[in-house]
Design a protein around this motif. Structure first.
Motif, short mmCIF file in Angstrom:
data_model
loop_
_atom_site.label_atom_id
_atom_site.label_comp_id
_atom_site.label_asym_id
_atom_site.label_seq_id
_atom_site.Cartn_x
_atom_site.Cartn_y
_atom_site.Cartn_z
N VAL A 25 -31.68 -3.31 -8.81
CA VAL A 25 -32.47 -2.12 -9.14
C VAL A 25 -32.39 -1.13 -7.97
O VAL A 25 -32.64 -1.50 -6.83
CB VAL A 25 -33.93 -2.50 -9.43
N GLY A 26 -32.04 0.09 -8.30
CA GLY A 26 -31.86 1.12 -7.28
C GLY A 26 -33.15 1.81 -6.89
O GLY A 26 -33.26 3.02 -6.95
N GLY A 27 -34.12 1.01 -6.49
CA GLY A 27 -35.40 1.56 -6.05
C GLY A 27 -36.39 1.66 -7.21
O GLY A 27 -36.01 1.85 -8.36
N GLN A 82 -36.34 -4.80 -5.86
CA GLN A 82 -35.67 -3.51 -5.91
C GLN A 82 -35.42 -2.99 -4.50
O GLN A 82 -35.65 -1.85 -4.19
CB GLN A 82 -36.43 -2.50 -6.78
#
Lengths: 166, 795
Positions: free
Chosen positions: B246-248, B493
């Protein structure tokens, strides 16, 4: 409505790759959708965040702002191409791990390619220069502290590895 | 080895994969899946009068177009209210696709499915939706006025009104009878989480197996699973939800189910094809979630020493068009506002208001930055009024270490009493005083002034409830290869859980961190979890991993004792260096991997190793369940309270009003630290977001409810050139509430930043800063207003 497709050949990470793409296909989408090279990420699709940065003939560009057809006949280096020949982490990649320069990792490929090109230009940056060098890429996780350190560490690693090769 | 791994600044195990470009984020999955795109409302408030798809039908590659009328059963009902609360008297949640009315720009109206995203967008732009405009409610002033309504059946635009008091007397009386009184009006504007990767969903329906597999870029896969099962009317065991890389998140991805998390799986089931939707940046701005916007009115009564005797705070909170996440943000503001201070009689009242803007749900800090802003502005105002040192006012009000545990007399967001479990706030303030150079600052100011430069210093402190329940769990298994596999239900994330949770498990099992593989956010591997938010993951999952690993260690000792025979008892054994050995005689030992083999008594051998577990071979422990594995849960009794103090020095340009941070310092206490490198990184990232929120980032809606800066060109996230060097210092007051003594760290950095930057600008400029973020042009306006007041007085 049928889209016209164009034949292109792009040298990606040293390998000639042919493709048939519609004129409007972004270079980033060509790499991701057609070639399955998903290391290049799209963060904003309007050229600001820099996550999709790759090297076009060695020069950092935003692959969300370039059409695949315009890369025809050119050479592209993506984050996948920033590893050593044996597959080990390249100096910039290794420096990011050493310095904790990434958290979620989504923006990271754009930093890796940007810094890889920068160190060719300036092999021994100061801290201030390092900060300036990454000043066009957004990261939402790290506050950039450790990315600045990683630029300096990468410069050291690169020199060490180059002198070991000689 | 066997030096404890917990506490070591190990490099992260997950990095090489991510650095090579081998991460697997949502959009990296599902090549060849159909693509979804959405037609979203271009207006803030309107009735839908028509949807015309004729022009779209001849786009080659079109697969399906859906509007609200097409949705069956429970999918056509409003999305769930995730966190009900008795004070939330008028809850309204959105539909998956607008049902006749839109309430904010960006609300989904039509879903399109096509063979790729380019074509899906072609279809979407050919669909004509007609609207009959309704008057939009934009901003807190208009919402409070109540003349226009977002929802006709929510009078005054009020979703909730809530009052809490701390049981230490009547606040208004305490203020009225105090020697001194002040009142402040404060404003915080909208901001947003803005992870670099937006949301995304990929769904696969296996018609033969009748199972649904959903990948979602979420902060809670287990809850998405239950929500999808409920909406699609499937047994939960037929739904798997997997969170890839997960990109943040920063809060926005804890909200669920998003309309797309229901619609994409439903489309996949309906069409019998894989369907994927990936949010673009503009969609993220207009259809995900924002936070922060509040107005506050503070009244405070205090004595000559600056001690608070009574505090009354009224908060007007902009919750956007719907409240799927309930009223958590204003509850957090109301309760965490108190920080490390004793305030005498406290009363807080908040009103949560509907506006025709996108929903407001927790963004890192989740209401705390606003609360700390209110409290720290109040501290500075008292210091100014009494002519006291700002730090001295704070010191006069601190809770002392010997008063711990300290009951603030309120109910926190976890529904439990707000009791600070541990902390040493006087030491914390002493440390930040030294780190930021408080005592030497007047000399520094004078030196700068001599050069014609204007600088100021600011300081502030906070307490953060972390590690809330209800629970997290973990499954720990030793494979016959010796690999330890840890599965936990919460997602990750970027927080480094693959490393920090491995450190915890490795310590308990006497193995190396390289022997441990951590799996997160995959309901196929672990079904019970809450999620990664509110600085809770390491406290809750960390302790669950330790509990599960300890069960495995005990089981290993029992099996090993049986195998070693010769009167060896389990309590004689210890797990060290991948072996189970006798404390008194380390040569008497058995490999942990062999214990794993023996843990599963076999009828049939399938390789050399497993021969040892067959019936005519060694002694295996009897009465054990097969497998060297165990499941453990940690269920906190209540939250554990981390704390910190920040100090900042700013320079303001006398001509241009440019604001520059010269020095930023952090003292941080999150109890026992599992991985200092990771915690430091969390603090850095939080501070950068805090600086964004203080000086650059604001979501701007115009009067018509158009989000006018919905791009990275116009919403200014700090680049490296805007974030100064951050100096940090750590202290450790362990939590007594959990076995490992941990407190959470994820949100810490962002919490007091607006407060301390405002304080420093006030100090540099000698004028009151009551609204954040602040831009150079706003500072310029404040200077002009002050000049005008001076001229008025002299005239």
């Amino acid at each position: 409505m049928t889209e016209q497709v164009h034949q292109i050949t792009v040298t990606v990470n040293g390998v000639a790759r042919r493709g048939e793409v519609p004129a409007r296909r972004l270079l980033a989408d060509f790499l991701r959708m057609d070639l399955g090279l998903t290391g290049t990420h799209l963060g904003c699709e309007h050229g600001v965040c820099g996550a999709c940065t790759l090297l076009l003939d060695g020069v950092p560009v935003r692959s969300c702002l370039i059409l695949a057809v315009s890369a025809d006949g050119h050479a592209v280096t993506t984050v996948e191409g920033c590893c050593e020949a044996g597959g080990e982490l390249g100096p910039v990649q290794q420096a990011f791990q050493d310095c904790h320069g990434l958290q979620c990792g989504f923006c990271t490929p754009g930093f890796i390619t940007t810094i890889t090109a920068y160190l060719e230009e300036n092999p021994k940056p100061t801290e201030e220069e390092a900060r300036e060098a990454i000043g066009g890429n957004l990261c939402r996780c790290t506050g950039y502290q450790n990315i600045v350190k990683a630029v300096l560490r990468a410069a050291d690693l690169k020199r060490e590895r180059e002198s070991a090769d000689e | 080895m066997n030096d404890k791994l917990v506490g070591q600044p190990l490099v992260r195990k997950e990095d090489p994969r991510l650095l090579r470009g081998d991460g697997r984020y949502l959009d990296d999955l599902g090549r060849g899946a159909l693509a979804a795109a959405f037609v979203r409302s271009p207006v803030a408030h309107a009735r839908i009068t028509g949807i015309d798809v004729d022009e779209a039908l001849d786009v080659e590659g079109l697969v399906a177009i859906y509007t609200h009328e097409d949705l069956p059963g429970r999918i056509a009902e409003p999305l769930p209210l995730l966190i009900p609360h008795p004070d939330l008297t008028h809850p309204r949640t959105p539909y998956c696709l607008a049902n006749g009315e839109v309430n904010h720009v960006g609300e989904a109206v039509v879903m399109v499915v096509a063979t790729d995203r380019y074509l899906a967008e072609d279809v979407a732009e050919r669909i004509r939706v007609t609207y009959e405009d309704l008057p939009p409610v934009v901003g807190i002033d208009q919402a409070r006025a109540g003349e226009r309504l977002v929802h006709e059946d929510a009078p005054g635009n009020v979703a909730a009104r809530s009052v809490q008091t701390n049981g230490k007397g009547e606040a208004h009386e305490a203020i009225a009878s105090a020697p001194h009184r002040l009142a402040l009006d404060l404003h915080i504007e909208r901001s947003a989480s803005m992870p670099m990767e937006g949301k995304g969903v990929l769904a696969h329906w296996d018609a033969d197996d009748r199972t649904l597999r959903v990948h979602s870029s979420t902060q809670t896969s287990t809850s998405v699973r239950l929500a999808v099962a409920a909406k699609l009317e499937l047994p939960p065991d037929r739904v798997e939800v997997i969170t890839p890389d997960v990109g943040g998140g920063f809060g926005v991805k804890i909200v669920h189910p998003w309309p797309e998390e229901i619609l994409v799986p439903w489309a996949a089931m309906t069409l019998g094809r894989d369907v994927k939707w990936v949010e673009d940046r503009r969609e993220h701005f207009t259809s995900s979630a924002h936070e922060r916007a509040q107005q506050q009115h503070v009244e405070v009564g205090f004595d000559e020493a600056g001690r608070l005797l009574g505090l009354s705070v009224e908060i007007w909170h902009d919750n956007g068009a719907y409240v799927p996440y309930g009223i958590i943000v204003p509850i957090v503001t109301s309760t965490q506002l108190l920080g490390p201070y004793k305030v005498g009689a406290y009363r807080v009242e908040f009103t949560s208001l509907y506006t025709n803007t996108v929903i407001v749900t927790p963004y890192r800090g989740a209401g705390r930055p606003q609360g700390v802003f209110a409290m720290e502005r109040t501290m500075d105002a008292i210091a100014e009024y009494l002519g006291m040192d700002r730090l001295a006012v704070r010191e006069a009000n601190l809770i002392q270490p010997e008063e711990m545990p300290y009951d603030q007399g309120l109910v926190f967001q976890d529904g439990r009493p707000l009791i600070y479990d541990s902390g040493d706030y006087p030491t914390m303030l002493r440390m930040i005083r030294d780190l930021v150079g408080w005592d030497g600052f007047e000399a520094e100011r004078a030196a700068a002034a001599a050069e014609g430069r204007r600088i100021g210093i600011g300081i502030g402190a906070y307490v953060e409830g972390t590690g809330m329940g209800p629970y997290e769990g973990a499954h720990v298994k030793v494979e016959t290869t010796g690999e330890v596999v840890v599965s936990t239900g919460l997602t990750t994330q970027g927080q480094g859980h693959y490393t920090s949770l491995a450190q915890i498990a490795a310590d308990v099992l006497g193995v190396g961190v390289g022997d441990v593989t951590v799996i997160t956010g995959d309901t196929r591997r672990f079904k019970y979890a809450v999620g990664t938010f509110a600085s809770r993951a390491i406290v809750t999952s960390g302790n669950a991993v330790a509990i599960a690993a300890a069960k495995v260690a005990e089981k290993a000792k029992r099996i090993a004792a049986a195998a070693l025979g010769d009167g060896v008892a389990p309590e004689d054994l210890e797990l060290v260096d991948g072996r189970v050995r006798r404390r008194a005689d380390p040569a008497t030992a058995i490999d942990l991997r062999t214990v794993a083999v023996l843990s599963n008594p076999l009828r049939y051998a399938f390789d050399e190793e497993t021969k040892a577990a067959t019936q005519f071979a060694a002694a295996t422990a009897t009465g054990e369940e097969p497998g060297l594995e165990a499941t453990g849960y940690y269920m906190p009794e209540r939250s554990t309270y981390a704390a910190g103090a920040h100090g900042v020095v700013v320079e303001t340009d006398p001509e241009t009003a440019d604001i520059r941070i010269l020095r930023y310092c952090v003292v941080h206490d999150c109890g026992v630290v599992v991985n200092p490198r990771i915690v430091e990184g969390q603090v850095h990232g939080g501070v950068a977001q805090g600086i964004g929120g203080a000086l650059y980032e604001r979501i701007v809606y115009d009067d018509a409810g158009q989000l006018v800066n919905a791009s990275y060109m116009d919403f200014l996230i700090p680049f490296a050139t805007e974030v100064p060097h951050i100096q940090t210092a750590h202290m450790v007051t362990a939590s007594g509430l959990n076995p490992l003594g941990l407190k959470g760290a994820g949100e810490a950095g962002v919490i007091p930043t607006s407060a301390v930057v405002a304080s420093a600008i006030e100090d540099a400029e000698g004028l009151a800063v009551r609204r954040m973020p602040i831009s150079p042009s706003e500072l310029y306006e404040l200077r002009k207003a002050r000049q005008a007041r001076k001229e008025q007085v002299s005239a």
